[in-house]
Design an enzyme around this catalytic site. Structure first.
Site, PDB file in Angstrom:
ATOM      1  N   ILE A 104     177.146  52.439 166.686  1.00 15.43           N
ATOM      2  CA  ILE A 104     177.227  51.052 167.101  1.00 15.43           C
ATOM      3  C   ILE A 104     177.280  50.159 166.117  1.00 15.43           C
ATOM      4  O   ILE A 104     178.220  49.092 166.187  1.00 15.43           O
ATOM      5  CB  ILE A 104     176.071  50.736 168.383  1.00 15.43           C
ATOM      6  CG1 ILE A 104     176.404  51.479 169.535  1.00 15.43           C
ATOM      7  CG2 ILE A 104     176.368  49.122 168.846  1.00 15.43           C
ATOM      8  CD1 ILE A 104     175.116  51.493 170.227  1.00 15.43           C
ATOM      9  N   ASP A 141     167.032  50.365 153.519  1.00 16.06           N
ATOM     10  CA  ASP A 141     166.283  51.196 154.305  1.00 16.06           C
ATOM     11  C   ASP A 141     165.145  50.571 155.086  1.00 16.06           C
ATOM     12  O   ASP A 141     164.163  50.015 154.520  1.00 16.06           O
ATOM     13  CB  ASP A 141     165.437  52.473 153.400  1.00 16.06           C
ATOM     14  CG  ASP A 141     164.779  53.279 154.293  1.00 16.06           C
ATOM     15  OD1 ASP A 141     164.323  52.951 155.399  1.00 16.06           O
ATOM     16  OD2 ASP A 141     164.822  54.486 153.534  1.00 16.06           O
ATOM     17  N   SER A 162     166.725  48.662 173.602  1.00 16.15           N
ATOM     18  CA  SER A 162     167.214  49.470 174.756  1.00 16.15           C
ATOM     19  C   SER A 162     166.669  49.538 176.210  1.00 16.15           C
ATOM     20  O   SER A 162     165.433  48.969 176.050  1.00 16.15           O
ATOM     21  CB  SER A 162     166.886  51.020 174.238  1.00 16.15           C
ATOM     22  OG  SER A 162     167.120  51.852 174.989  1.00 16.15           O
ATOM     23  N   LYS A 167     161.071  50.831 171.436  1.00 16.58           N
ATOM     24  CA  LYS A 167     161.823  49.892 172.054  1.00 16.58           C
ATOM     25  C   LYS A 167     161.446  48.741 172.461  1.00 16.58           C
ATOM     26  O   LYS A 167     161.849  47.715 172.763  1.00 16.58           O
ATOM     27  CB  LYS A 167     163.102  50.492 172.747  1.00 16.58           C
ATOM     28  CG  LYS A 167     164.120  51.340 171.750  1.00 16.58           C
ATOM     29  CD  LYS A 167     164.747  50.454 170.705  1.00 16.58           C
ATOM     30  CE  LYS A 167     165.622  51.220 169.816  1.00 16.58           C
ATOM     31  NZ  LYS A 167     166.503  50.423 168.958  1.00 16.58           N
TER      32      LYS A 167
END
Ligand code: NAP
Length: 228
Positions: A13, A53, A129, A156
């Site tokens: 995505i 990272d 999410s 999430k």
């Protein structure tokens, strides 16, 4: 020119969001933890690359310093990097999942805030999410009800809450969390679910291109507000 950083943008995505924002004229920095994968993705799209990272403080501060030197500001941050964490239910795996999906948002956002404050329309989108929605995972009518990814869901929920808390503490900056929709990426490959990334990235792009009067502190999917 809008300066945009997307974490975890070497594939999935994030990569497609980078592509669509480049098409809209943004200068896009592909943040990727692996130099080879990140440089390849950036070259393919005509984007810029920063090694980033989200679990490494030095990597994050260096990435934002690179953007500061080159651009002097950041207009859009997309907190997209994430892991499913479908390993054992134990401390090390929980730390890894939370480090990436929740603590990573704090690292990147804190490093980005000084640059965002130099923008005339600073915007942060967190790719969260609906697996982190208490409403969705307790609703038998919803697909999230039957997906046993406890660490992912909990991390999430934290990602969405962090977004809301940032919206409250940083009133000059727009912060919104989104559910992009079930998407066929490496993350979901084992489940064989999801639609093409092109569709889901549109939701990210919509929130990443809000005007200064756009909403802040929301949790939405393509259809509108999602219950928490
Ligand atoms: P993906 O294809 O697996 O992409 C995940 C990206 O995150 C990769 O670029 C990966 O890099 C990167 N990443 C992982 N750990 C990282 C770290 N420590 N530092 C920097 N980057 C890191 O999965 P995706 O589906 O596109 O997921 C993107 C976001 O959407 C995630 O936050 C995910 O939770 C969320 N989301 C996805 C779905 C879905 O149905 N796919 C639904 C809801 C939400 P590497 O290549 O180095 O591993």
């Amino acid at each position: 020119m809008t300066i945009t950083l997307i974490t975890g943008a070497n594939k999935g995505i994030g990569f497609e969001t980078a592509k669509q924002l480049l098409d809209l004229g943004h200068t896009v920095y592909i943040g990727a933890r692996d130099v080879e994968r990140g440089e390849k993705a950036a070259a393919e799209l005509g984007a810029r690359f920063v090694q980033l990272d989200v679990t490494d403080d030095t990597s994050v501060t260096d990435a934002l310093a690179t953007i500061d030197s080159a651009e002097g500001r950041l207009d859009v941050l997309v907190n997209n990097a994430g892991v499913l964490g479908d390993g054992p239910m134990d401390g090390p795996n929980a730390l890894r999942v939370f480090d990436t999906n929740a603590v990573g948002i704090v690292r990147v956002t804190e490093a980005a805030l000084p640059l965002l404050r130099k923008s005339s329309n600073p915007t942060v989108v967190t790719v969260s999410s609906s697996m982190g929605s208490f409403w969705a995972v307790t609703n038998p009518e919803r697909p999230e009800y039957n997906l046993p990814v406890a660490l992912y869901s909990a991390s999430k929920a934290a990602a969405t809450m962090l977004t809301i808390q940032y919206a409250k503490s940083q009133p000059g900056i727009t912060f919104n969390a989104i559910e992009p929709g079930a998407t066929a990426t490496d993350m979901t490959a084992a489940y064989g679910i999801g639609r093409p990334v092109e569709e889901s990235a549109k939701t990210v792009v919509r929130l990443a291109t809000l005007g200064p009067d756009g909403p802040t502190g929301t949790f939405t999917d393509e259809f509108g507000p999602l219950s928490w």
